[in-house]
Every structure is written in C-alpha cells, then in structure tokens.
Enzyme design. Sequence first.
Site, PDB file in Angstrom:
ATOM      1  N   CYS A 266      10.038  -8.548   0.246  1.00 23.40           N
ATOM      2  CA  CYS A 266       9.077  -7.952   1.189  1.00 23.40           C
ATOM      3  C   CYS A 266       7.958  -8.957   1.430  1.00 23.40           C
ATOM      4  O   CYS A 266       7.310  -9.396   0.480  1.00 23.40           O
ATOM      5  CB  CYS A 266       8.524  -6.669   0.576  1.00 23.40           C
ATOM      6  SG  CYS A 266       6.963  -6.118   1.268  1.00 23.40           S
TER       7      CYS A 266
ATOM      8  N   CYS B 108       4.459  -7.981   0.216  1.00 24.15           N
ATOM      9  CA  CYS B 108       4.392  -8.035  -1.255  1.00 24.15           C
ATOM     10  C   CYS B 108       4.386  -9.496  -1.712  1.00 24.15           C
ATOM     11  O   CYS B 108       3.708  -9.855  -2.670  1.00 24.15           O
ATOM     12  CB  CYS B 108       5.591  -7.325  -1.877  1.00 24.15           C
ATOM     13  SG  CYS B 108       5.920  -5.693  -1.188  1.00 24.15           S
TER      14      CYS B 108
END
Length: 409
Positions: free
Chosen positions: A353, A356
């Site tokens: 991600c 992230c």
Amino acid sequence: QVTGYLDDCTCDVETIDAFNNYKLFPRLNELLESDYFRYYKVNLKKPCPFWNDNSHCGIRDCAVKPCPSNEVPDGIRSGSYKYSEEANNLAEECEEAERLGAVDGSLSEETQAAVVRWTRHDDSSDSFCEVDDIHSPDAEYVDLLLNPERYTGYKGPDAWKIWNSIYEENCFKPQTVKRPLAPGRGESFIHLTKSLGNICVEKRAFYRLISGLHASINIHLSARYLLQDTWSEKKWGPNVTEFQQRFDEVFTRGEGPRRLKNLYFLYLIELRALSKALPFFERPGFQLYTGNKIHDAEIKTLLLEILHLAKSFPLHFDEKSFFAGNKKEAAKLKEEFRLHFKNISRIMDCVGCFKCRLWGKLQTQGLGTALKILFSENLIEKIPESGPSYGFQLTRQEIVALFNAFGRL
C-alpha cells in the site's frame, strides 16, 4: 493498565503524558504544518529487495497524491538537502557545472573542498537507514498534510508478511522464539516478552523500539479508521473495537499494555535525540530554508523553542547504558544494531500500500535519524558555532523525517 514506571528507564507514563499533552505537542503540531516540514521527497517506486512482489494494493485509499512541482516552495525544490541560501546557490552552480562537464575555475579551493565533503557525507556510513535517492526521476514531493496516515484497507497476508519479516529477520530475540507474530494468536507474543529479560539491555531496547513503532502505526490505523464508505461520502474516525483487538489486556493475553509501554519507550528515545541535536540546529548559519525569509526565521524560532523544551524534560532516557561495556564488543554490537535497522528500512519498499509505504518509510527514517544523533554525541559536541559542520550533518530529508516521526508518537 498503562501506568507507572517503564522498564529500563527512570521515567513514568504520567510524567510523559503531562509534558507531551500540555507543553510539547501543541507547538510541535504547529511546526509540522509549516512548509519546510510538510513536504517530504520520497521514491515509492523502488522494487522490494527481498522477494518478488507485485501485489500492490488496488484500494483507492492506498494511493498517494504527489505534489505538482509548482506547489513546492522554490527554496525546498532548489536545494533539498542544503541549508543556507548561499549553500543552495553554490550547490546549483556545481550541479550546473557538472552537467556541462566543465571545471568551474571560479570556485575557491576552500569551496571545492566543502562540496567534496558534502558529497562524501551524503554517501557516509553513519546512516541507520537505506536512504532514497532523492535525485531519482521516480522521487516525488508529497504533501504530508494532504496524505494523512490512516486505515486504508491494506491488511491480511501481505501486511502480516511485512511485520513478520521485521520481527523475524531483524529483531534481536532469544533463540527459542521462532515466530513472534502469528495472525490472530497471542501465545507467541507472551513467550517472547517473558524471555526478553534474558537478553542484554541494547538488544532488549532494539526490540522495544520496533514494538513501539508497530504500536504507534496500529494506533493511527484504529484512530482514523474508515467508518463509512458510500458513493456520497467517506467518514474516518476512532474504531474502538479495532483498538481493543490490538491492545486490550484480555484480547491480547496481557500483551497489549506492554506494547503501549513500548510506545512510551520509543517516545523517550526520540525525545532524547531531539534534546541532543540542539547544538546542531542552534547555530546561526543553520536555516530552515524555503525561500520565504520572514517565515523561515519564525519557524526556526519555533523549532528552537521545541528543542529547548525537549531538553528541559526532567526524566530523560540515559543512553549512556548503551554500548558501555567492552569497547570491542560495544563497537560490534553498535554496527549490528545499525545494519539490523538498515534492513528494516529496506523492508519498507516491500509494503504493497503506497500510503502505508510512505508513512512506514518516513517513520523508520525518523527513528534511524534519532539513533544516528544518539550515537554521534561526540561529533555533535565538536560542532563549531559558525561555519559548516563537517563531522556531523543532517540532510533536509532526515530533519523532516525526524520531526514528523516524533509528531506521530
């Protein structure tokens, strides 16, 4: 259950809470909203160095929106790792000369030597992190205020694989513990922390730093959770159930409160680093250079106020207990510490991600910078009041990461 004294410290939770909530955090928040600290240059396209992974998160909230270059202040764009206006202009001249393949005879010998030292520092081995090449065409500026850290929907085997790698391959831990992480099971965690008392203070501290970072990230995901996702609106807010699953004493078989105490331990380490870095930032020649002179001066004043406040904290962590034994053993352990941490920073390029990955890279670089400061105390003490600091240097990337990572804690 998160109360009282922290292991390996003379400090208690209540003192930290009062100091942070009423004195430090409001000022720090103001600092992080300024132009110098909100723009972070990052390469989110680096391939994972440990396994072949194309499992990028397809969820919309995983995406990171980079800044169009005209939105980034000129001063930051022109010299993202130099400080003063003169240094920026000099760096630009040198880069221009290099591009033309010319030798610029107008630079004095002293200046040429300074440029060489800058370059050498940028490649130096005192770093605890795998640093992004910020000159890569794939490196882009990101406005951290427009890309907040929050729950994106990135979870399951891919997310577990990242944390497993971090704990398995990089955490100093007793040999008997094989798998410190298993989805949905708490037993292996308890086994691990009961055994932690048997390992030396440095290795125990390393584990606690990683655990504190893990706790911090999990708190952010629980506090800014996607509560409503309809075609008309998205709503983020605190998800108490998610928080309890990760930290409640009953759900985690007593492990949750320990994880939260490790968060306080991490806070103390980074707070100590800020107080130690004061001489570096205090020099008149150091500028938070964005090109807006009045604003830059105001932000430097605020920065110094925060650092003096950090220094005034009454119960600092005493890092002198680190690597205090046999000199040869201590040097070996310190290098092991550095390489372990460098590996963790490389694992961040495996996070599927992108949002992230952004916050993972920033927070590991921030902690790596804090460790670099703590291990460079002798060099910092020797910094001259005026002129360049050759022995110890921080790049703009490291400075932005250090304060933003601390802001997350």
